[in-house]
Design an enzyme around this catalytic site. Structure first.
Site, PDB file in Angstrom:
ATOM      1  N   ILE A  27      57.883  43.367  30.704  1.00 63.60           N
ATOM      2  CA  ILE A  27      58.543  42.904  29.481  1.00 63.60           C
ATOM      3  C   ILE A  27      57.688  43.223  28.260  1.00 63.60           C
ATOM      4  O   ILE A  27      56.477  42.958  28.265  1.00 63.60           O
ATOM      5  CB  ILE A  27      58.804  41.381  29.590  1.00 63.60           C
ATOM      6  CG1 ILE A  27      59.842  41.153  30.703  1.00 63.60           C
ATOM      7  CG2 ILE A  27      59.280  40.783  28.265  1.00 63.60           C
ATOM      8  CD1 ILE A  27      59.977  39.736  31.163  1.00 63.60           C
ATOM      9  N   GLY A 150      42.898  42.966  38.628  1.00 65.87           N
ATOM     10  CA  GLY A 150      42.788  42.817  37.176  1.00 65.87           C
ATOM     11  C   GLY A 150      43.567  41.657  36.585  1.00 65.87           C
ATOM     12  O   GLY A 150      44.572  41.195  37.146  1.00 65.87           O
ATOM     13  N   ASN A 153      44.897  40.901  30.180  1.00 65.48           N
ATOM     14  CA  ASN A 153      44.588  41.020  28.746  1.00 65.48           C
ATOM     15  C   ASN A 153      44.025  42.386  28.334  1.00 65.48           C
ATOM     16  O   ASN A 153      44.264  42.838  27.226  1.00 65.48           O
ATOM     17  CB  ASN A 153      43.668  39.881  28.288  1.00 65.48           C
ATOM     18  CG  ASN A 153      42.384  39.811  29.066  1.00 65.48           C
ATOM     19  OD1 ASN A 153      42.257  40.391  30.154  1.00 65.48           O
ATOM     20  ND2 ASN A 153      41.417  39.098  28.526  1.00 65.48           N
ATOM     21  N   GLU A 179      50.296  41.636  37.600  1.00 61.35           N
ATOM     22  CA  GLU A 179      51.748  41.856  37.651  1.00 61.35           C
ATOM     23  C   GLU A 179      52.375  41.789  36.253  1.00 61.35           C
ATOM     24  O   GLU A 179      53.462  42.290  36.020  1.00 61.35           O
ATOM     25  CB  GLU A 179      52.409  40.824  38.577  1.00 61.35           C
ATOM     26  CG  GLU A 179      52.178  39.357  38.220  1.00 61.35           C
ATOM     27  CD  GLU A 179      50.882  38.772  38.813  1.00 61.35           C
ATOM     28  OE1 GLU A 179      49.934  39.542  39.076  1.00 61.35           O
ATOM     29  OE2 GLU A 179      50.838  37.537  38.999  1.00 61.35           O
ATOM     30  N   SER A 229      41.225  34.106  36.535  1.00 66.98           N
ATOM     31  CA  SER A 229      40.898  32.718  36.208  1.00 66.98           C
ATOM     32  C   SER A 229      39.979  32.116  37.279  1.00 66.98           C
ATOM     33  O   SER A 229      39.859  32.653  38.380  1.00 66.98           O
ATOM     34  CB  SER A 229      42.192  31.913  36.120  1.00 66.98           C
ATOM     35  OG  SER A 229      42.837  31.976  37.377  1.00 66.98           O
ATOM     36  N   GLU A 250      34.619  38.028  37.472  1.00 63.91           N
ATOM     37  CA  GLU A 250      34.654  37.892  36.013  1.00 63.91           C
ATOM     38  C   GLU A 250      35.749  36.889  35.691  1.00 63.91           C
ATOM     39  O   GLU A 250      36.936  37.230  35.712  1.00 63.91           O
ATOM     40  CB  GLU A 250      34.981  39.246  35.371  1.00 63.91           C
ATOM     41  CG  GLU A 250      33.859  40.256  35.442  1.00 63.91           C
ATOM     42  CD  GLU A 250      32.667  39.871  34.583  1.00 63.91           C
ATOM     43  OE1 GLU A 250      32.789  38.974  33.735  1.00 63.91           O
ATOM     44  OE2 GLU A 250      31.600  40.469  34.780  1.00 63.91           O
ATOM     45  N   GLU A 458      29.280  43.075  34.960  1.00 62.71           N
ATOM     46  CA  GLU A 458      29.906  44.378  34.763  1.00 62.71           C
ATOM     47  C   GLU A 458      29.130  45.115  33.679  1.00 62.71           C
ATOM     48  O   GLU A 458      28.342  44.537  32.937  1.00 62.71           O
ATOM     49  CB  GLU A 458      31.380  44.212  34.360  1.00 62.71           C
ATOM     50  CG  GLU A 458      32.186  43.627  35.505  1.00 62.71           C
ATOM     51  CD  GLU A 458      33.687  43.809  35.385  1.00 62.71           C
ATOM     52  OE1 GLU A 458      34.267  43.363  34.379  1.00 62.71           O
ATOM     53  OE2 GLU A 458      34.274  44.396  36.311  1.00 62.71           O
TER      54      GLU A 458
HETATM   55  P1  NAD Z   1      44.893  35.096  37.221  1.00 58.94           P
HETATM   56  O1  NAD Z   1      43.730  34.450  37.873  1.00 58.94           O
HETATM   57  O2  NAD Z   1      46.187  34.381  37.230  1.00 58.94           O
HETATM   58  O3  NAD Z   1      45.181  36.512  37.911  1.00 58.94           O
HETATM   59  C1  NAD Z   1      44.208  37.516  37.963  1.00 58.94           C
HETATM   60  C2  NAD Z   1      44.593  38.536  39.034  1.00 58.94           C
HETATM   61  O4  NAD Z   1      44.426  37.949  40.316  1.00 58.94           O
HETATM   62  C3  NAD Z   1      46.037  39.022  38.966  1.00 58.94           C
HETATM   63  O5  NAD Z   1      46.071  40.405  39.237  1.00 58.94           O
HETATM   64  C4  NAD Z   1      46.708  38.232  40.077  1.00 58.94           C
HETATM   65  O6  NAD Z   1      47.845  38.874  40.626  1.00 58.94           O
HETATM   66  C5  NAD Z   1      45.601  38.169  41.099  1.00 58.94           C
HETATM   67  N1  NAD Z   1      45.678  37.074  42.058  1.00 58.94           N
HETATM   68  C6  NAD Z   1      46.248  35.855  41.905  1.00 58.94           C
HETATM   69  N2  NAD Z   1      46.093  35.112  43.025  1.00 58.94           N
HETATM   70  C7  NAD Z   1      45.393  35.876  43.901  1.00 58.94           C
HETATM   71  C8  NAD Z   1      44.899  35.663  45.226  1.00 58.94           C
HETATM   72  N3  NAD Z   1      45.074  34.509  45.885  1.00 58.94           N
HETATM   73  N4  NAD Z   1      44.205  36.658  45.825  1.00 58.94           N
HETATM   74  C9  NAD Z   1      43.988  37.828  45.172  1.00 58.94           C
HETATM   75  N5  NAD Z   1      44.442  38.089  43.930  1.00 58.94           N
HETATM   76  C10 NAD Z   1      45.131  37.114  43.291  1.00 58.94           C
HETATM   77  O7  NAD Z   1      44.417  35.453  35.749  1.00 58.94           O
HETATM   78  P2  NAD Z   1      45.292  36.038  34.554  1.00 58.94           P
HETATM   79  O8  NAD Z   1      46.199  34.973  34.075  1.00 58.94           O
HETATM   80  O9  NAD Z   1      45.847  37.367  34.940  1.00 58.94           O
HETATM   81  O10 NAD Z   1      44.152  36.316  33.463  1.00 58.94           O
HETATM   82  C11 NAD Z   1      43.630  35.325  32.653  1.00 58.94           C
HETATM   83  C12 NAD Z   1      42.305  34.811  33.189  1.00 58.94           C
HETATM   84  O11 NAD Z   1      41.404  35.908  33.363  1.00 58.94           O
HETATM   85  C13 NAD Z   1      41.621  33.874  32.224  1.00 58.94           C
HETATM   86  O12 NAD Z   1      41.068  32.800  32.940  1.00 58.94           O
HETATM   87  C14 NAD Z   1      40.528  34.731  31.629  1.00 58.94           C
HETATM   88  O13 NAD Z   1      39.431  34.023  31.123  1.00 58.94           O
HETATM   89  C15 NAD Z   1      40.149  35.604  32.764  1.00 58.94           C
HETATM   90  N6  NAD Z   1      39.489  36.823  32.290  1.00 58.94           N
HETATM   91  C16 NAD Z   1      38.157  36.974  32.506  1.00 58.94           C
HETATM   92  C17 NAD Z   1      37.498  38.104  32.040  1.00 58.94           C
HETATM   93  C18 NAD Z   1      36.024  38.300  32.249  1.00 58.94           C
HETATM   94  O14 NAD Z   1      35.556  39.423  32.123  1.00 58.94           O
HETATM   95  N7  NAD Z   1      35.255  37.284  32.556  1.00 58.94           N
HETATM   96  C19 NAD Z   1      38.221  39.093  31.359  1.00 58.94           C
HETATM   97  C20 NAD Z   1      39.581  38.903  31.161  1.00 58.94           C
HETATM   98  C21 NAD Z   1      40.210  37.768  31.637  1.00 58.94           C
END
Ligand code: NAD
Length: 484
Positions: A27, A150, A153, A179, A229, A250, A458
């Site tokens: 989207i 990944g 963002n 996704e 997260s 990360e 990283e």
């Molecule tokens: P998220 O944790 O919901 O998802 C991250 C990824 O993990 C997605 O690709 C998702 O499909 C996958 N995932 C979800 N459940 C999983 C599982 N059980 N096993 C394997 N993979 C799984 O995070 P988001 O909403 O996509 O991103 C936001 C979060 O990412 C925030 O908390 C942010 O702080 C963090 N973030 C951290 C950094 C860093 O470098 N520290 C950078 C960018 C974002």
């Protein structure tokens, strides 16, 4: 849409589709329009990707570092040549303003490919003399097949920050983008092939968390690097532990930014703006707890409000726009929910605070003042454009409060007192610290978090250690002495 990838997955050097997988609608956050329909990886696709990565690994690792590095550096050049079209795609995927994506996404991915490509030829082991002519040498070896997962963002950047160091060390990769933003990583895979990477070296599969989960537990996988997260990090780390796999995590943050009354006010306000509203606040290292020394609080809030009023909110493809929509309706609603909590718990709304009506997922940059340490908006990661301003009196007090969080991703201080700046960062419990600036992440410097915000680093030469391991070889030049 132009420049769009032609299928859901990229495996063994080509686009692959399997419509049996669950549909993923992509989207455009500025309009709510569906711009692409992809499919989540089926078990057959996951198997195909892991097989391709496994089959390609030995040949890739056997190439000289110079040859591997050349491929990565060529890929960096291609990315830079196509920066505009890649940035337009990234803007469609994420909603981030083109003004940002032109300078922060494909370009930072290219930096990673260039930097790690440059290191490839100098990755070596050591010679360690033991006395009596005996010695040890170490061989730096690739780990094998690495999985990258990944967040949404920085999709291009994350695909490269994981892929470049992995490939440099002779590993191959299966990358699963978020996704929510699945398009750009496919372009990275395409470009690597064009740059001369052997087929199967870098593969991309789409899917929700379950696809990520099934990649991690597969026996063919040696390492997982996640950006996401903390709750996801816990699950991924635990799943990797079962197979004793290497991890890089990360994760999220709730980072402090401290502004002392001797700070340059304009720079401090700039830092607070960059550290809270860039990418509509969807940056992991954001300094969302802004501690401002009492005497300058109102002046800080006034100047901040004046400058926020000049933000250009609108169509992210318009290069004058510098504040775009949230990545998704869901993320917007999460951030709006936190704004309601902030109001309900007694914080003072100083700026913004509402959704901007329309089809896109726009909300106002928002600032709360008089926030206290126990309020939900001061404790939980919001991942949206919501800044909390907290008051403080003394240095000791503010440092203790800044560290009073489970997170430890980043931390910043604004002061014109040189020794105080260094004293404060020495006391910060965070992996990435800033003095009189905020949110830089150049590839040359290590990036990552401590406490619940992560494991490993990283970027920089440190990333090499997280994508390779040492084999120790003892060599005797003498007779072997045995007791009997
Ligand atoms: P998220 O944790 O919901 O998802 C991250 C990824 O993990 C997605 O690709 C998702 O499909 C996958 N995932 C979800 N459940 C999983 C599982 N059980 N096993 C394997 N993979 C799984 O995070 P988001 O909403 O996509 O991103 C936001 C979060 O990412 C925030 O908390 C942010 O702080 C963090 N973030 C951290 C950094 C860093 O470098 N520290 C950078 C960018 C974002």
């Amino acid at each position: 849409m132009k420049f769009q990838p032609t299928a859901s997955h990229f495996i063994n050097g080509e686009y692959v589709e399997d419509t049996a997988g669950e549909q993923i609608d992509v989207i455009y956050p500025a309009t709510g329009e569906v711009i692409a329909k992809l499919h989540s990886a089926t078990p057959a696709i996951i198997d195909q990707a892991l097989n391709a990565a496994q089959a390609a690994q030995a040949e890739w690792a056997a190439m000289s570092g110079t040859e591997r590095g050349r491929v990565l550096r060529r890929a960096a050049d291609i990315m830079r040549d196509r920066n505009r079209e890649l940035s337009i795609l990234e803007t469609h995927d994420t909603g981030k303003p083109l003004q940002e994506t032109l300078v922060a996404d494909a370009t930072s991915g290219a930096d990673a490919l260039e930097y790690f490509g440059g290191l490839a030829a100098s990755l070596t082991g050591e010679h360690i003399p033991l006395g009596g002519g005996d010695f040890v040498y170490t061989i730096r070896e690739a780990l094998g097949v690495c999985v990258g997962i990944g967040a949404w963002n920085y999709p291009t950047q994350i695909a490269c920050w994981k892929g470049a160091p992995a490939l440099t060390c002779g590993n191959t990769m299966v990358f699963k983008p978020s996704e929510t933003t699945p398009l750009s990583a496919l372009k990275v895979a395409e470009i690597l092939i064009e740059a001369g990477a052997p087929k199967g070296v870098y593969n991309v599969v789409q899917g929700y968390g379950n696809v990520g989960a099934s990649l991690i537990t597969d026996d063919r996988v040696a390492k997982v690097s996640l950006t996401g997260s903390v709750p996801t990090g816990r699950k991924v780390y635990a799943a990797a532990a079962d197979g004793m796999k290497h991890v890089t995590m990360e994760l999220g943050g709730k980072s402090p930014m401290i502004v002392f009354d001797d700070a340059d006010m304009e720079n401090a306000v700039s830092g607070a703006i960059l550290g809270n509203f860039y990418s509509s606040g969807q940056v992991c290292s954001n300094g969302t707890r802004v501690f401002v020394q009492k005497g300058i609080k109102e002046a800080f809030l006034n100047r901040l409000s004046e400058r926020l009023a000049t933000a250009k909110i609108g169509d992210p493809l318009d290069e004058d726009v510098n504040f775009g929509p949230m990545v998704s309706e869901n993320q917007m609603n999460i951030a709006l929910g936190y704004i309601e909590k902030g109001k309900a718990e007694g914080a003072r709304l100083v700026f913004g605070g509402a959704r901007i009506e329309g089809d896109g997922f726009y909300m106002q940059p928002t600032v709360f003042a008089d926030v206290t340490d126990d309020m939900t908006i001061a404790r939980e990661e919001i991942f949206g454009p919501v800044m909390s301003v907290l008051d403080f009196d003394t240095e000791d007090e503010v440092l203790a409060r800044a560290n009073d969080t489970e997170f430890g991703l980043a931390a910043g201080v604004f002061t014109n007192d040189l020794t105080r700046g260094h004293r404060i960062v020495a006391g910060f419990e965070a992996g990435t610290c800033y003095i009189n600036t905020y949110n830089l992440a150049p590839v040359e410097a290590p990036f990552g978090g401590s406490k619940m915000s992560g494991v490993g680093r990283e970027n920089s030469k440190l990333a090499i250690n997280h994508f390779s391991e040492m084999k120790t070889v003892y060599v005797s030049m003498n007779d072997v002495e045995a007791p009997y």
